[in-house]
Scaffold this motif. Structure first.
Motif, PDB file in Angstrom:
ATOM      1  N   ALA A  12       0.832  -1.205   0.000  1.00 53.78           N
ATOM      2  CA  ALA A  12       0.000   0.000   0.000  1.00 53.78           C
ATOM      3  C   ALA A  12       0.869   1.259   0.000  1.00 53.78           C
ATOM      4  CB  ALA A  12      -0.928  -0.010   1.220  1.00 53.78           C
ATOM      5  N   LEU A  13       1.952   1.243   0.766  1.00 54.54           N
ATOM      6  CA  LEU A  13       2.858   2.387   0.777  1.00 54.54           C
ATOM      7  C   LEU A  13       3.530   2.566  -0.575  1.00 54.54           C
ATOM      8  CD1 LEU A  13       4.500   1.877   4.294  1.00 54.54           C
ATOM      9  CD2 LEU A  13       2.822   3.618   3.664  1.00 54.54           C
ATOM     10  N   TRP A  14       3.924   1.475  -1.208  1.00 58.10           N
ATOM     11  CA  TRP A  14       4.575   1.556  -2.521  1.00 58.10           C
ATOM     12  C   TRP A  14       3.621   2.106  -3.568  1.00 58.10           C
ATOM     13  CZ3 TRP A  14       3.581  -1.362  -7.032  1.00 58.10           C
ATOM     14  CH2 TRP A  14       4.522  -1.181  -8.052  1.00 58.10           C
ATOM     15  N   ARG A  15       2.382   1.668  -3.534  1.00 57.34           N
ATOM     16  CA  ARG A  15       1.400   2.176  -4.504  1.00 57.34           C
ATOM     17  C   ARG A  15       1.136   3.651  -4.299  1.00 57.34           C
ATOM     18  NH1 ARG A  15      -2.877  -2.971  -4.572  1.00 57.34           N
ATOM     19  NH2 ARG A  15      -1.715  -4.184  -6.145  1.00 57.34           N
ATOM     20  N   ARG A  16       1.305   4.125  -3.062  1.00 57.33           N
ATOM     21  CA  ARG A  16       1.139   5.550  -2.789  1.00 57.33           C
ATOM     22  C   ARG A  16       2.416   6.336  -3.083  1.00 57.33           C
ATOM     23  NH1 ARG A  16       1.040   8.812   2.704  1.00 57.33           N
ATOM     24  NH2 ARG A  16       2.259  10.254   1.459  1.00 57.33           N
ATOM     25  N   ARG A  17       3.490   5.651  -3.429  1.00 57.32           N
ATOM     26  CA  ARG A  17       4.808   6.257  -3.653  1.00 57.32           C
ATOM     27  C   ARG A  17       5.300   6.947  -2.381  1.00 57.32           C
ATOM     28  NH1 ARG A  17       4.008   3.149  -7.142  1.00 57.32           N
ATOM     29  NH2 ARG A  17       4.226   3.470  -9.393  1.00 57.32           N
ATOM     30  N   PHE A  18       5.072   6.277  -1.272  1.00 53.76           N
ATOM     31  CA  PHE A  18       5.437   6.815   0.043  1.00 53.76           C
ATOM     32  C   PHE A  18       6.946   6.743   0.242  1.00 53.76           C
ATOM     33  CE2 PHE A  18       6.397   5.985   4.546  1.00 53.76           C
ATOM     34  CZ  PHE A  18       5.750   7.039   5.172  1.00 53.76           C
ATOM     35  N   THR A  19       7.565   7.866   0.584  1.00 52.79           N
ATOM     36  CA  THR A  19       8.996   7.903   0.882  1.00 52.79           C
ATOM     37  C   THR A  19       9.261   8.540   2.244  1.00 52.79           C
ATOM     38  OG1 THR A  19       9.233  10.010  -0.312  1.00 52.79           O
ATOM     39  CG2 THR A  19       9.687   7.962  -1.542  1.00 52.79           C
ATOM     40  N   GLY A  20       8.219   8.586   3.091  1.00 53.04           N
ATOM     41  CA  GLY A  20       8.374   9.144   4.429  1.00 53.04           C
ATOM     42  C   GLY A  20       9.031   8.166   5.382  1.00 53.04           C
TER      43      GLY A  20
ATOM     44  N   TYR B  25      12.007  -2.455   1.312  1.00 54.03           N
ATOM     45  CA  TYR B  25      11.189  -1.310   0.890  1.00 54.03           C
ATOM     46  C   TYR B  25      12.040  -0.031   0.877  1.00 54.03           C
ATOM     47  CZ  TYR B  25       7.467   2.106   0.584  1.00 54.03           C
ATOM     48  OH  TYR B  25       6.672   3.138   0.165  1.00 54.03           O
ATOM     49  N   GLY B  26      12.845   0.138   1.922  1.00 55.26           N
ATOM     50  CA  GLY B  26      13.684   1.334   1.975  1.00 55.26           C
ATOM     51  C   GLY B  26      14.663   1.402   0.826  1.00 55.26           C
ATOM     52  N   ARG B  27      15.267   0.267   0.471  1.00 51.50           N
ATOM     53  CA  ARG B  27      16.226   0.260  -0.644  1.00 51.50           C
ATOM     54  C   ARG B  27      15.544   0.580  -1.972  1.00 51.50           C
ATOM     55  NH1 ARG B  27      18.228  -4.118   2.372  1.00 51.50           N
ATOM     56  NH2 ARG B  27      17.014  -5.622   1.138  1.00 51.50           N
ATOM     57  N   GLU B  28      14.332   0.066  -2.157  1.00 49.61           N
ATOM     58  CA  GLU B  28      13.623   0.268  -3.423  1.00 49.61           C
ATOM     59  C   GLU B  28      13.109   1.690  -3.585  1.00 49.61           C
ATOM     60  OE1 GLU B  28      12.879  -1.708  -6.077  1.00 49.61           O
ATOM     61  OE2 GLU B  28      14.176  -3.303  -5.327  1.00 49.61           O
ATOM     62  N   THR B  29      12.722   2.321  -2.485  1.00 46.50           N
ATOM     63  CA  THR B  29      12.025   3.607  -2.570  1.00 46.50           C
ATOM     64  C   THR B  29      12.825   4.789  -2.064  1.00 46.50           C
ATOM     65  OG1 THR B  29      11.044   3.387  -0.361  1.00 46.50           O
ATOM     66  CG2 THR B  29       9.834   2.377  -2.212  1.00 46.50           C
TER      67      THR B  29
END
Length: 345
Positions: free
Chosen positions: A103-111, A192-196
């Motif tokens: 869900a965070l990835w689909r939102r493009r979340f980088t927080g 997730y952190g590495r990808e985004t």
């Protein structure tokens, strides 16, 4: 700052929510309330409670919609009963984390993303042999435990080992299903952190205790089990010889560690611990003393559970240096409070 706290109605999560709201943050709580008959009274009115399972993709997508940071506390906790629990642990902890991250990835979340991990990822703590230096003992055998040989021997010479503090660079050695899922949570979040590019921090909690801890269940921590026994008028039953060493850290300190981690952009894993080791028998004795003059004394039973570890004592240095975290609640004062604090049904 607007923060999503998964599992925010639970033991640790509830204290995190209170701390964040007290610091002026806006807080969204996502919790299934599976451990509650109704929304808990301790949840502050200022929290935006969303009642849903973490595996509910639509509910999670809605919850992450406009938050600036995520504090991921939701998990099935404790060591479980046996391998009959394996599907529930993997589903709740691994799949739940995966649904959140998607869900965070689909939102493009980088927080900021802070995830709750545990000391159990280490297995046994750190040990040192007088002859061979640092060594990693294997799991203790039933034969040794039956013979009351509770301390693991040097795997090279069989000599008695001295315990040492374990830091975050120790190789992981998860020895039960819960431990494996917490390590996997760390790995998924780091991926997730590495990808985004999102800054991700994992907090490895040691033995957390304090008000609103769940009552005596197969999934409860040892402090809760002892406190529940005293409430029934029964003596705490201390396994092995009571010499197992742990780091007991108060839940309010854990909440403070989460707040500091959310305010930081440091990435990596950090122990959340008091830095003051105590034996299980010392903890049981402190609780009995604080409970009152009529409280029964602890009973050392010699019983054991295969898969339990002997000593795990944390090095708190990284959390202090990276996050500015130092535990504030002293052991004696914390246990004195916990002896009379309300527990969660």
């Amino acid at each position: 700052m607007k923060v999503l706290v998964t599992g925010g109605a639970g033991f640790v999560g509830g204290h995190v929510v209170e701390h964040l709201l007290g610091g002026g943050a806006d807080v969204v709580v996502l919790d299934s309330l599976a451990a509650h008959a109704e929304p808990p009274a301790h949840l502050p009115d200022g929290a935006d409670l969303r009642v849903a399972d973490l595996r509910d993709a639509d509910a999670v997508a809605h919850a992450v919609g406009d938050v600036d940071a995520v504090c991921h506390q939701a998990a099935r906790v404790g060591l479980g009963v046996d391998l009959g629990d394996i599907v529930d642990y993997v589903s709740d902890n691994d799949l739940g984390t995966a649904v959140l991250l998607r869900a965070l990835w689909r939102r493009r979340f980088t927080g900021r993303l802070v995830v709750a991990s545990s000391m159990v990822v280490y297995g046994e703590g750190r040990y040192r042999c007088a002859t061979h230096g640092p060594v990693a003992p294997g799991p203790r055998s039933a034969a040794d435990l039956d013979a009351r040989r509770f301390d693991p021997p040097c795997p090279r010479c069989g000599a008695q080992l001295a315990w040492d503090r374990v830091d975050e660079d120790a190789p992981p050695d998860p020895r039960n299903v819960y431990a494996a899922t917490k390590l996997h949570t760390e790995h998924l979040a780091a991926g997730y952190g590495r990808e985004t590019g999102a800054p991700v921090c994992a907090l490895r909690y040691h033995n957390v205790y304090g008000p609103r801890m769940p009552r005596d269940t197969p999934y409860a921590g040892v402090a809760s089990i002892f406190r529940s026994a005293l409430a029934r008028g029964a003596a705490p039953r201390v396994f092995e010889d009571g010499g197992q060493r742990r780091d007991f850290v108060h839940v309010r300190d854990v909440a403070q560690a989460n707040a500091l981690a959310l305010a930081s952009t440091w990435t990596g894993a950090a122990n959340v611990a008091s830095g003051e080791p105590h034996t299980i028998l010392e903890m049981a004795t402190a609780l009995c003393t604080a409970f009152g003059a009529d409280a029964p004394a602890p009973v050392v039973t010699g019983e054991y559970r295969l898969g339990d570890v002997r000593h795990i004592v944390a090095s708190p240095g990284r959390a202090a240096a990276a996050l500015g975290f130092e535990a504030r609640v002293p052991f004696a004062a914390g246990m004195a409070e916990f002896a009379h604090a309300p527990l969660r049904a």
